[in-house]
Design a protein around this motif. Structure first.
Motif, mmCIF file in Angstrom:
data_model
loop_
_atom_site.group_PDB
_atom_site.id
_atom_site.type_symbol
_atom_site.label_atom_id
_atom_site.label_comp_id
_atom_site.label_asym_id
_atom_site.label_seq_id
_atom_site.Cartn_x
_atom_site.Cartn_y
_atom_site.Cartn_z
ATOM 1 N N TYR A 207 0.818 -1.211 0.000
ATOM 2 C CA TYR A 207 0.000 0.000 0.000
ATOM 3 C C TYR A 207 0.851 1.260 0.000
ATOM 4 O O TYR A 207 0.324 2.367 0.131
ATOM 5 N N ARG A 208 2.142 1.118 -0.154
ATOM 6 C CA ARG A 208 3.058 2.239 0.065
ATOM 7 C C ARG A 208 2.948 3.357 -0.955
ATOM 8 O O ARG A 208 3.418 4.462 -0.708
ATOM 9 N N ARG A 209 2.353 3.082 -2.114
ATOM 10 C CA ARG A 209 2.229 4.105 -3.147
ATOM 11 C C ARG A 209 0.882 4.816 -3.126
ATOM 12 O O ARG A 209 0.650 5.747 -3.891
ATOM 13 N N ALA A 210 -0.021 4.385 -2.254
ATOM 14 C CA ALA A 210 -1.361 4.965 -2.207
ATOM 15 C C ALA A 210 -1.355 6.296 -1.459
ATOM 16 O O ALA A 210 -0.429 6.601 -0.708
ATOM 17 N N ILE A 211 -2.409 7.083 -1.687
ATOM 18 C CA ILE A 211 -2.564 8.379 -1.019
ATOM 19 C C ILE A 211 -3.938 8.415 -0.348
ATOM 20 O O ILE A 211 -4.954 8.102 -0.985
ATOM 21 N N PHE A 212 -3.970 8.803 0.936
ATOM 22 C CA PHE A 212 -5.208 8.925 1.688
ATOM 23 C C PHE A 212 -5.377 10.376 2.139
ATOM 24 O O PHE A 212 -4.452 10.965 2.704
ATOM 25 N N ILE A 213 -6.563 10.940 1.873
ATOM 26 C CA ILE A 213 -6.841 12.333 2.223
ATOM 27 C C ILE A 213 -8.112 12.373 3.064
ATOM 28 O O ILE A 213 -9.159 11.856 2.647
ATOM 29 N N PHE A 214 -8.028 12.987 4.254
ATOM 30 C CA PHE A 214 -9.176 13.112 5.144
ATOM 31 C C PHE A 214 -9.578 14.585 5.221
ATOM 32 O O PHE A 214 -8.751 15.442 5.534
#
Length: 331
Positions: A207-214
């Motif tokens: 999952y190291r290349r994913a981006i999470f935005i809250f």
């Protein structure tokens, strides 16, 4: 890049079948040879990633690096009054994307007054990673009240969310996940993403290349006043204040979340209230996006119809730039 679908491998046979069987009698090697050659050439073109991805959206490869200059120009053109947010986002995103071996997914928490640009920024980030932006099949937007409406279904939502993230990251390592309305999200649900920490792989998936935005709207006047006093401070001094709001407020999907307890959120980015001059910038940008000529008298009329506080001084916009489009339609 994603390989072409398996069905393309059958294309030579399908084209050959379309030519039809040779007439009874002598075989025509020249005609058959031309058909086979054309089919092979076409299959070769379709198998070439650059050609194939010209028709179908593909997950960006390692060689596909967003343009940092383009990102800066985009932020300058669309984001107003948020010098702190602009600085952090630019450095965080370009640094993460250009890192050949990130240790964990990039996780951003954007919090602040409504209409200050949080959704704009998530859209700009999505467009910077995937050309189709929010329309990309690799960008996933979750609305708390729409996708997770019931308190008693949290366990089910959690399981579904984990499977959904896993499936989409498997399809594209550079997937972008945006969670809007974090202030309405059930506490504990977001811990479904807590496993995405510093582990190299989980069940064979990285999952190291994913981006999470809250994204979270903050309405506490006390919190905002504290930010105003620190408006000229650097990000490192403001960030702990934003982090603290999630520990103290029960109206947050990050309240007592293991994402915070285990320091899995990389940046808490504050979005400050917009001033009168910033609202006028939003109005001008909206007029330009519609392809119209900027008329300052119209800009002034729209700005004067917005609500500001304190009422006497009219310094900060109550709704930021959120109603600019609607009010501009009137004129």
């Amino acid at each position: 890049m994603q390989p072409p679908p398996p069905g393309l491998a059958l294309l030579p046979l399908l084209l050959l079948a379309a030519v039809g069987p040779p007439p009874s009698g002598a075989l025509e090697p020249i005609s058959v040879g031309i058909a086979i050659g054309a089919a092979s050439a076409l299959t070769g073109y379709l198998s070439y990633p650059g050609f194939y991805c010209g028709f179908v959206e593909c997950c960006p490869g390692e060689q596909d690096r967003p343009n940092g200059t383009a990102l800066r120009l985009n932020l300058d053109a669309k984001l107003f009054g948020q010098h702190l947010a602009k600085e952090v986002i630019l450095k965080a995103l370009t640094g993460f994307i250009n890192n050949p071996n990130p240790k964990k997914p990039l996780t951003l928490s954007l919090h602040g007054w409504a209409g200050t640009g949080k959704n704009f920024v998530s859209q700009i980030i999505a467009e910077n990673v995937h050309k189709a932006g929010l329309k990309s099949k690799f960008v996933h937007l979750f609305l708390s009240t729409l996708h997770f409406p019931h308190d008693h279904e949290i366990k089910l939502y959690k399981d579904q969310l984990q499977k959904w993230i896993r499936g989409n990251v498997t399809a594209c390592a550079k997937s972008v996940f945006i969670f809007d309305e974090m202030d309405k999200l059930h506490p504990g649900l977001i811990d479904a993403t807590a496993a995405l920490d510093y582990r190299e792989q989980i069940d064979g998936v990285s999952y190291r290349r994913a981006i999470f935005i809250f994204l979270r709207s903050v309405t506490s006047s006390v919190w905002l006043k504290a930010l105003w006093l620190q408006v000229n401070m650097c990000v490192k001094e403001v960030e702990p204040l934003g982090k603290g709001t999630f520990h103290r407020s029960k109206h947050s999907g990050l309240w007592h979340s293991s994402l915070i307890d285990r320091n899995l959120i990389d940046y808490f980015i504050p979005f400050l209230p917009l001033e009168y001059k910033h609202v006028k910038m939003c109005i001008r940008a909206e007029i330009q996006s519609r392809g119209n000529e900027i008329i300052e008298t119209v800009v002034q009329k729209v700005a004067d119809e917005m609500t500001f506080f304190p009422k006497e001084e009219r310094i900060y916009s109550v709704k930021g730039c959120k109603t600019v489009q609607t009010k501009l339609d009137f004129y």
